[in-house]
Write an enzyme that holds these catalytic residues in place. Structure first.
Site, PDB file in Angstrom:
ATOM      1  N   SER A 127      43.792  43.109  32.471  1.00 50.20           N
ATOM      2  CA  SER A 127      43.373  42.082  33.413  1.00 50.20           C
ATOM      3  C   SER A 127      42.433  41.061  32.777  1.00 50.20           C
ATOM      4  O   SER A 127      41.707  41.364  31.832  1.00 50.20           O
ATOM      5  CB  SER A 127      42.670  42.731  34.607  1.00 50.20           C
ATOM      6  OG  SER A 127      41.555  43.498  34.180  1.00 50.20           O
ATOM      7  N   GLN A 130      39.086  39.623  33.010  1.00 47.85           N
ATOM      8  CA  GLN A 130      37.970  40.357  33.599  1.00 47.85           C
ATOM      9  C   GLN A 130      36.635  39.947  33.013  1.00 47.85           C
ATOM     10  O   GLN A 130      36.561  39.369  31.925  1.00 47.85           O
ATOM     11  CB  GLN A 130      38.174  41.854  33.384  1.00 47.85           C
ATOM     12  CG  GLN A 130      38.275  42.277  31.920  1.00 47.85           C
ATOM     13  CD  GLN A 130      38.589  43.758  31.758  1.00 47.85           C
ATOM     14  OE1 GLN A 130      37.714  44.556  31.455  1.00 47.85           O
ATOM     15  NE2 GLN A 130      39.859  44.118  31.959  1.00 47.85           N
ATOM     16  N   HIS A 146      32.396  41.779  33.107  1.00 50.73           N
ATOM     17  CA  HIS A 146      31.566  42.907  33.517  1.00 50.73           C
ATOM     18  C   HIS A 146      30.201  42.373  33.957  1.00 50.73           C
ATOM     19  O   HIS A 146      29.590  41.567  33.244  1.00 50.73           O
ATOM     20  CB  HIS A 146      31.398  43.900  32.371  1.00 50.73           C
ATOM     21  CG  HIS A 146      32.705  44.386  31.822  1.00 50.73           C
ATOM     22  ND1 HIS A 146      33.652  44.996  32.602  1.00 50.73           N
ATOM     23  CD2 HIS A 146      33.227  44.335  30.568  1.00 50.73           C
ATOM     24  CE1 HIS A 146      34.702  45.308  31.855  1.00 50.73           C
ATOM     25  NE2 HIS A 146      34.471  44.918  30.620  1.00 50.73           N
ATOM     26  N   LYS A 183      27.724  46.468  31.545  1.00 54.04           N
ATOM     27  CA  LYS A 183      28.771  46.995  30.677  1.00 54.04           C
ATOM     28  C   LYS A 183      29.071  46.063  29.498  1.00 54.04           C
ATOM     29  O   LYS A 183      30.199  45.595  29.342  1.00 54.04           O
ATOM     30  CB  LYS A 183      30.042  47.238  31.494  1.00 54.04           C
ATOM     31  CG  LYS A 183      31.105  48.073  30.775  1.00 54.04           C
ATOM     32  CD  LYS A 183      32.348  48.171  31.648  1.00 54.04           C
ATOM     33  CE  LYS A 183      33.480  48.860  30.919  1.00 54.04           C
ATOM     34  NZ  LYS A 183      34.738  48.850  31.699  1.00 54.04           N
ATOM     35  N   GLU A 234      30.172  45.519  25.707  1.00 58.13           N
ATOM     36  CA  GLU A 234      31.073  46.413  24.985  1.00 58.13           C
ATOM     37  C   GLU A 234      31.433  45.867  23.600  1.00 58.13           C
ATOM     38  O   GLU A 234      31.435  44.662  23.360  1.00 58.13           O
ATOM     39  CB  GLU A 234      32.345  46.676  25.800  1.00 58.13           C
ATOM     40  CG  GLU A 234      33.113  45.445  26.206  1.00 58.13           C
ATOM     41  CD  GLU A 234      34.193  45.754  27.246  1.00 58.13           C
ATOM     42  OE1 GLU A 234      34.100  46.779  27.952  1.00 58.13           O
ATOM     43  OE2 GLU A 234      35.126  44.953  27.355  1.00 58.13           O
ATOM     44  N   HIS A 246      37.267  38.059  29.294  1.00 54.59           N
ATOM     45  CA  HIS A 246      38.042  38.604  28.193  1.00 54.59           C
ATOM     46  C   HIS A 246      39.285  39.306  28.725  1.00 54.59           C
ATOM     47  O   HIS A 246      39.384  39.614  29.919  1.00 54.59           O
ATOM     48  CB  HIS A 246      37.213  39.562  27.324  1.00 54.59           C
ATOM     49  CG  HIS A 246      36.639  40.720  28.071  1.00 54.59           C
ATOM     50  ND1 HIS A 246      35.564  40.606  28.931  1.00 54.59           N
ATOM     51  CD2 HIS A 246      36.975  42.044  28.080  1.00 54.59           C
ATOM     52  CE1 HIS A 246      35.265  41.789  29.442  1.00 54.59           C
ATOM     53  NE2 HIS A 246      36.119  42.676  28.949  1.00 54.59           N
ATOM     54  N   ARG A 270      37.886  41.593  38.306  1.00 55.39           N
ATOM     55  CA  ARG A 270      39.183  41.149  37.821  1.00 55.39           C
ATOM     56  C   ARG A 270      39.680  39.914  38.576  1.00 55.39           C
ATOM     57  O   ARG A 270      39.324  39.705  39.740  1.00 55.39           O
ATOM     58  CB  ARG A 270      40.222  42.259  37.970  1.00 55.39           C
ATOM     59  CG  ARG A 270      39.849  43.560  37.268  1.00 55.39           C
ATOM     60  CD  ARG A 270      40.911  44.634  37.516  1.00 55.39           C
ATOM     61  NE  ARG A 270      40.549  45.898  36.898  1.00 55.39           N
ATOM     62  CZ  ARG A 270      39.826  46.833  37.507  1.00 55.39           C
ATOM     63  NH1 ARG A 270      39.414  46.639  38.747  1.00 55.39           N
ATOM     64  NH2 ARG A 270      39.521  47.955  36.892  1.00 55.39           N
ATOM     65  N   LYS A 274      45.649  45.836  40.152  1.00 59.23           N
ATOM     66  CA  LYS A 274      44.424  46.376  40.750  1.00 59.23           C
ATOM     67  C   LYS A 274      43.714  45.322  41.600  1.00 59.23           C
ATOM     68  O   LYS A 274      44.107  44.154  41.642  1.00 59.23           O
ATOM     69  CB  LYS A 274      43.491  46.896  39.651  1.00 59.23           C
ATOM     70  CG  LYS A 274      44.030  48.076  38.867  1.00 59.23           C
ATOM     71  CD  LYS A 274      43.031  48.539  37.825  1.00 59.23           C
ATOM     72  CE  LYS A 274      43.548  49.727  37.034  1.00 59.23           C
ATOM     73  NZ  LYS A 274      42.572  50.184  36.008  1.00 59.23           N
TER      74      LYS A 274
END
Length: 436
Positions: free
Chosen positions: A135, A137, A139, A162, A164, A294, A313, A319
């Site tokens: 997706s 998305q 965070h 989050k 990453e 991203h 998302r 989803k």
């Protein structure tokens, strides 16, 4: 008594009872502990043994379904997939890593680490096998994550941020961060159908805006695109795919078509005109901060993040989508790839440190070529925190007195000296830990 204290007491009683029955547990004085880790079967994952995750499970002796996606392997203490102890003793086998930290807090790290993070690892360590685009998305940061967790926990299950880090295991492709403004405007002018979808008023306003206002115009363009009528989105995707079939040498159109082949009616396909296209070789890495857009496209990678499963998302997914929230969350600050690609620091001849600008985690890559592995010892950096080790390649060898096996995951308690020895063939592993 606090809930955590009651849980600790239950675990200690269980451990004590099991020890009494088996007469095999004297104390938690172990230097290396094997772990069993959970796989996730999201629909975007590679299928069966073509998946790096699936192959890891197969190497461990698990029977895999060749028609089933094996998307992620989770390593850590997250409530949705905590790793479990295995192959140690009847008294501890089957207990989660979280249980171990609650019963024996010293296993999480020194006092400073325990005071800061308590009984749970502050990171979630993963292997990803991406078969088709994930997706679009972002965070959320800690403040927004806490608000979303309180108001909508069914969609946002963690009160944590989050950030990453991803390290390529194979050729890896992704979209990340907004491109420079001039590139986005250039695509809208070059690909007429894309520009028409945005609309001349928005495009002219974006192109002619002064530097301080360009982020606002980018936001207007992106948010407007995500709310276009489905029939207009589908028609424009078809037109651009047809153009890609004719102009086969255009790399951007080729990328657009690759995404559209999986999502022929999804507005997220247009993200390739807005976000940087990253193509990594094995060992290369990039860092994604909170509130930044991203999308992973293909390949296999090691991934680590703050311990959270929060995702906002807006496309390329079946989803739950939260388009308005995603549009409000992003910073709309373009970033060139060299600014978010993360170069590892070489510690010695066989270890490289990936250290992003966060407190919760770092990763050490341990790579020893085939010709240099036999007959030598390779001491690892002593850590004050718990660490998780996943072995990617290994014919044979050991860490301290524990035999190492390919595709296995190990927990290494803090404050101990570790050394690799007896290695045969090429050795490759990744060790995740809490920042010192």
């Amino acid at each position: 008594m606090m809930r955590e204290d009651r849980k600790k007491k239950r675990i200690l009683i269980k451990l004590d009872n099991d020890a009494h029955k088996s007469k095999s547990i004297q104390s938690p004085d172990f230097s290396v502990i094997s772990l069993k880790c959970q796989a996730k079967h999201y629909e975007w994952g590679k299928k069966g043994s073509s998946s790096f995750v699936g192959q890891i499970l197969k190497d461990q002796g698990t029977t895999i379904d060749e028609d089933k996606p094996y998307a992620e392997l989770w390593m850590g203490t997250h409530k949705s997939g905590s790793s479990c102890i295995c192959g140690l003793s009847p008294g501890l086998d089957g207990h989660s890593l979280s249980d171990l930290f609650i019963a024996f807090p010293e296993f999480i790290g020194d006092m400073n680490i325990f005071k800061k993070y308590g009984h749970h690892l502050p990171f979630l360590f993963k292997v990803l096998s991406v078969g088709k685009p994930l997706s679009i998305q972002v965070h959320p940061d800690k403040t927004l994550a806490g608000q979303l967790f309180s108001s909508r926990p069914e969609h946002y299950p963690d009160p944590n941020h989050k950030p990453e880090l991803s390290i390529a295991l194979t050729a890896f492709s992704a979209l990340a961060y907004f491109r420079p403004h001039d590139q986005i405007i250039g695509f809208a002018k070059k690909y007429k159908k894309f520009g028409q979808l945005l609309g001349s008023e928005l495009l002219n306003g974006y192109e002619n805006s002064d530097k301080p206002n360009r982020q606002n115009w980018l936001k207007k363009c992106f948010a407007s695109l995500l709310t276009k009528k489905p029939e207009n989105i589908i028609a424009t995707i078809k037109d651009l795919v047809n153009q890609a079939n004719v102009d086969t040498g255009d790399e951007t159109l080729r990328l657009f078509k690759q995404i559209a082949d999986h999502y022929p009616d999804d507005v997220g396909t247009f993200a390739c005109f807005f976000l940087n296209h990253i193509q990594l070789k094995p060992g290369q890495a990039f860092f994604i901060d909170v509130n930044q857009p991203h999308c992973y496209l293909s390949g296999d990678c090691i991934e680590i993040m703050a311990c959270s499963d929060n995702v906002i998302r807006a496309g390329l997914t079946p989803k739950f989508k939260d388009v308005e929230l995603l549009c409000e969350t992003m910073t709309y600050k373009p970033k060139r790839m060299e600014k978010f690609l993360l170069e590892p620091i070489r510690n010695n001849d066989f270890t490289w440190l990936y250290s992003p600008p966060v407190d919760e985690f770092a990763i050490e890559k341990i790579e020893i070529p085939k010709g240099k592995s036999s007959g030598s010892q390779f001491p690892l950096h002593r850590l004050h925190s718990a660490s998780l080790l996943i072995v990617i390649e290994c014919e044979s060898g050991s860490i301290n007195s524990t035999a190492l096996k390919k595709s296995r995951v190990y927990f290494l308690p803090p404050g101990l000296n570790y050394s690799l020895s007896g290695l045969r063939g090429r050795f490759l592993a990744f060790r995740a830990f809490i920042k010192q």
